[in-house]
Design an enzyme around this catalytic site. Structure first.
Site, PDB file in Angstrom:
ATOM      1  N   SER A 165      -4.003   2.675 -18.977  1.00 22.30           N
ATOM      2  CA  SER A 165      -5.101   2.852 -18.656  1.00 22.30           C
ATOM      3  C   SER A 165      -5.927   5.007 -18.806  1.00 22.30           C
ATOM      4  O   SER A 165      -7.155   4.832 -18.557  1.00 22.30           O
ATOM      5  CB  SER A 165      -5.587   3.475 -16.879  1.00 22.30           C
ATOM      6  N   GLY A 209       0.908  -1.223   0.322  1.00 19.89           N
ATOM      7  CA  GLY A 209      -0.518  -0.363  -0.125  1.00 19.89           C
ATOM      8  C   GLY A 209       0.652   1.276  -0.200  1.00 19.89           C
ATOM      9  O   GLY A 209       2.288   1.445  -0.023  1.00 19.89           O
ATOM     10  N   VAL A 233       0.098   4.505   5.325  1.00 23.21           N
ATOM     11  CA  VAL A 233      -1.412   3.965   5.544  1.00 23.21           C
ATOM     12  C   VAL A 233      -1.595   2.882   6.866  1.00 23.21           C
ATOM     13  O   VAL A 233      -2.745   2.570   7.211  1.00 23.21           O
ATOM     14  CB  VAL A 233      -1.509   3.759   4.815  1.00 23.21           C
ATOM     15  N   LYS A 284      -8.145   4.757  -7.214  1.00 22.97           N
ATOM     16  CA  LYS A 284      -8.419   5.675  -8.117  1.00 22.97           C
ATOM     17  C   LYS A 284      -9.914   6.549  -8.206  1.00 22.97           C
ATOM     18  O   LYS A 284     -10.529   7.570  -7.963  1.00 22.97           O
ATOM     19  CB  LYS A 284      -8.942   5.253 -10.007  1.00 22.97           C
ATOM     20  N   LYS A 330       1.324   0.210   7.193  1.00 21.55           N
ATOM     21  CA  LYS A 330       1.654  -1.368   7.531  1.00 21.55           C
ATOM     22  C   LYS A 330       2.853  -1.399   8.116  1.00 21.55           C
ATOM     23  O   LYS A 330       2.818  -2.164   9.011  1.00 21.55           O
ATOM     24  CB  LYS A 330       2.728  -1.429   5.757  1.00 21.55           C
ATOM     25  N   THR A 331       3.376  -0.735   8.932  1.00 19.26           N
ATOM     26  CA  THR A 331       4.331  -0.787  10.036  1.00 19.26           C
ATOM     27  C   THR A 331       3.453  -0.998  11.432  1.00 19.26           C
ATOM     28  O   THR A 331       3.810  -1.772  11.506  1.00 19.26           O
ATOM     29  CB  THR A 331       5.174  -0.561   9.644  1.00 19.26           C
TER      30      THR A 331
END
Length: 814
Positions: free
Chosen positions: A683, A360, A364, A726, A366-367
């Site tokens: 995209s 990610g 956010v 998105k 993670k750690t």
């Protein structure tokens, strides 16, 4: 060429730093300055001769004529070799002494007139005696210094010309540039030979003095060494008498026997202890062996922390430390449930090691999530940062043959944890790199493979060590940068960016209380209302995580601390006006500022390492001959998408009511703003096609609509990735409509409920539907286009507000 012709011409000048070339002296130089390279090139194109002279001041890189010595050497280019860095390696041979004059600075390099410095005749009865004396001094100099090569010494002994002998010795024994230049400026051979004799005699006196000093130093060192050896012998005798050394060896033996290691490892450790016992305590090898034994004994062999398998307690801890992240929490609870059932059935070894990889954007959690998992399971937590690691020995350790050898990071982490079953977080695994020292990602394959890590061998230990009970968790920002073999060994759990509501809750529950505590403020000293939180998020941060928000909260707390210290207040209610006072003007606008609906401007979406981002696409038309220009650092895939979009527009020219041969008289320019940022991927295909068709048909694109999808030559819209990121980016920038490929309907459930409620999602399967939904066409242009456009979400497109936007956009073009 006659001597008169040789010294009556102009030559290119090659200035040199700290280099003086004598006649008959061959020197190899590396020429790198452009002016010098051009001088060499000019010489090669004429007679291969040039004039060389030294700098008066070596600190000056671009010397003027006044910065150069007026006496130099005429040199001939023997050979030239061009290097890869545009430099030239040139071999020069000195021809004769010259005096420089008539500098010509009109060219990129200097040219000079060379006046020969003629040598005077070497006559007199004392010349042979002086020659012989200098030869004897040179032999003594060689015996004392050993600086003359055998071939040079042979040339010295056979020399019969005073000038040649003087120049030959000067090239070997004179190191100072000033002395060499003074020697070069002396045209009299006998005078030069006398200067060499004086220098050799002085150097021989210095060498004799140095020998006497070294002899005295050697005698003192031998005396100190003898005293040190006797003192060490006395110390060993005292240790034997007191038994201290024996007690230390016996203590190590008892520790080895009590650690519960396997028989093979225990036997090897006892052998190492026997070696240590026989070695002198002052030897370097004894220090290495002792360090090795201490490292092995410090490792956990049977110590383990009991797993906390209470699912309710684990869930409470995970919810207490992190808001949201339900998918990750469910996966951890599943893992604990399996471990609990395995403990009950006494199947502890089967599938004991599982590797999770959190992927990610930064910030956010993670750690910190890995630390919470360790706390929920009751395990020791060790973080190993892999960012920038490029040496395989960082993972496997260094062999003990190297000075300063140490174990790898895995063994170091276990030594730090003190248990055989810690949680080891391998942070930033996508930042690994490799060079000539090996590939650390290849070494990690054994660490993270449950079938291999039961007998992991560190180079320093040279022993098998069981890593199967360790719970490995890895983190990464960009999954594509993780090597494929590593990805196959891990279970990937994607952690997307937070929504605005989630960020507000995280800030209220975690960020604000932590910052007030760190700044010694009371729990109620800083109060931030809902509108202020929204202003912080929309005006001062634009990120997937909450790191920037955390820094802004810390900045507000610092301002409050200042007011509390001055005695103005004990608590502050933060308002939007106060935020602008504390943090300054807003850094970001709430919505992407593209004004009203415009012709040739469409809003696309992309994903980066920090989450989703808006990618505006601008298309301009101008008279021309069918050229297509793409700017904004678009990658190869994106440029191919632009060409596919152009081909689609040409194939649909009749249906769009535009001239079939419109490209023959028009040049198209596609630009992606923020040109310093590289962009790539398929995209943006429908975005570029929409902007291009808008520019050609002269109809505007709705400014409240963002889109993403890959386009084919036949106008099909293919699925893309990163829908959640998105959608969050579009919602963050105030977009109200989002056009997605129909195949991405399955990803809609991952989009948060509040985003789905605020936005209208339009699923399309071909480009006709995109045009109908995004471009404000007139009735004639809309004929023949598909009207099968599927709307999901709010009824924004059918409200009076939308009708007013469409009417205002069409008004200037009616």
């Amino acid at each position: 060429m006659s001597r008169h012709e040789l010294y009556s011409r102009r030559y290119p000048l090659l200035p040199l730093k700290n280099v003086v070339i004598f006649p008959r002296n061959i020197v190899t130089l590396l020429v790198g300055r452009p002016r010098s390279i051009q001088a060499v090139e000019e010489s090669l194109s004429t007679n291969r001769r040039l004039v060389v002279t030294a700098h008066r001041d070596t600190e000056i890189d671009d010397p003027s004529p006044e910065d150069l010595f007026s006496v130099g050497s005429l040199a001939e280019i023997v050979s030239v070799e061009r290097q890869q860095n545009n430099a030239i390696q040139v071999v020069l041979e000195g021809v004769g002494r010259v005096r420089l004059g008539q500098f010509d600075t009109s060219r990129p390099y200097y040219t000079v007139a060379a006046e020969e410095l003629r040598e005077t005749a070497s006559t007199g009865a004392d010349v042979p005696a002086l020659l012989l004396h200098v030869q004897e001094l040179a032999i003594r100099y060689h015996d004392a210094r050993e600086k003359l090569a055998p071939e040079i010494l042979d040339m010295v002994q056979r020399a019969s010309d005073p000038g040649h002998l003087a120049d030959l010795l000067a090239t070997q024994i004179l190191a100072d540039t000033t002395r060499r230049q003074e020697f070069l400026e002396t045209p009299e051979p006998v005078r030069r030979l006398e200067m060499i004799a004086v220098h050799l005699a002085g150097d021989l006196d210095v060498a004799e003095l140095e020998n006497r000093i070294q002899e005295r130093v050697r005698e003192q060192v031998e005396r100190h060494q003898r005293e040190y050896y006797l003192r060490e012998q006395l110390k060993v005798i005292q240790d034997e008498l007191s038994g201290e050394s024996g007690n230390e060896i016996e203590e190590l033996r008892q520790r080895i026997l009590s650690r519960g290691m396997s028989d093979d490892i225990q036997e090897k450790m006892l052998r190492e202890l026997t070696r240590l016992e026989r070695m002198p305590s002052v030897s370097a090898e004894a220090t290495v062996v002792r360090t090795y034994i201490d490292t092995v004994l410090a490792l956990p062999w049977h110590e383990r922390s009991p797993d906390q398998l209470d699912l309710d307690e684990a869930e409470r801890i995970l919810d207490q430390d992190h808001y949201g992240l339900e998918q990750v929490k469910d996966r951890i609870l599943d893992y604990l449930a399996v471990r609990s059932l395995r403990e009950r059935s006494d199947k502890r070894d089967a599938g004991a090691s599982q590797i999770l990889c959190f992927v990610g954007p930064p910030g956010v959690g993670k750690t910190s999530l890995g630390r919470s998992i360790a706390r929920a399971m009751g395990r020791e937590f060790v973080r190993v940062s892999l960012g920038g690691v490029r040496d395989e020995a960082e993972i496997r350790g260094h062999r003990r043959t190297y000075i300063g050898a140490m174990p790898g990071r895995m063994i170091g982490a276990l030594k730090q944890a003190g248990t055989v079953n810690p949680l080891i977080l391998l942070d930033e695994i996508d930042k690994l790199s490799s060079d000539y020292r090996g590939d650390p990602s290849a070494a990690l394959l054994e660490v993270l493979d449950p079938e291999q890590n039961q007998a992991f061998t560190d180079h320093f230990l040279d022993l098998p060590y069981d890593l199967s009970q360790v719970l490995f968790i890895t983190t990464a920002n960009y999954l594509q940068q993780v090597p494929r073999p590593l990805r196959d060994r891990m279970e990937i759990i994607e952690i997307s960016g937070y929504t605005e509501d989630e960020k507000i809750e995280i800030a209220r529950r975690y960020l604000l209380p932590r910052q007030t505590a760190e700044h010694a403020l009371g729990s109620d000293a800083v109060q931030i209302d809902e509108e202020s939180w929204k202003l912080l998020l929309r005006g001062y941060t634009r990120e997937a995580g909450v790191r920037e928000l955390d820094r802004d909260v810390a900045a507000i707390c610092r301002k409050v601390v200042r007011e509390v210290v001055r005695g103005k207040t004990t608590s502050v209610a933060v308002t939007p006006e106060l935020i602008e006072t504390y943090l300054g003007p807003k850094r970001f606008s709430v919505e992407l500022d593209i004004g009203e609906s415009q012709i040739g401007v469409a809003i696309g979406l992309g994903t980066t390492e920090i989450g989703g981002e808006l990618i505006p696409v601008e298309v301009a038309t101008m008279p021309g001959k069918g050229g297509l220009t793409i700017t904004g650092r678009a990658g190869d895939v994106m440029q191919e998408s632009a060409r596919a979009a152009l081909s689609y527009a040409r194939s649909r020219a009749e249906q769009l009511r535009i001239p079939v041969n419109f490209q023959d008289a028009v040049d198209l320019h596609i630009h992606l703003p923020e040109g310093a940022t590289p962009k790539d991927g398929p995209s943006a295909g429908i975005t570029m096609a929409t902007a291009l068709i808008s520019a050609v048909t002269r109809r505007p694109v709705r400014n409240d609509t963002a889109m993403t999808g890959e386009i084919t030559l036949r106008g099909r819209v293919l699925a893309i990735g990163g829908v959640k990121d998105k959608a969050l980016a579009a919602h963050r920038h105030g977009m109200r409509r989002l056009i997605l490929p129909a195949e991405n309907r399955r990803d809609l459930q991952r989009v948060p409920d509040n985003v789905r409620a605020d936005m209208e999602f339009i699923f399309v399967s071909d480009m006709d539907e995109v045009i109908s939904a995004a471009i404000l066409l007139d009735e004639h242009q809309a004929e023949g286009l598909s009207e099968d456009v599927e709307l999901v979400g709010s009824s924004f497109g059918r409200t009076p507000a939308t009708q007013q936007i469409v009417a205002s956009a069409l008004a200037p073009h009616a």
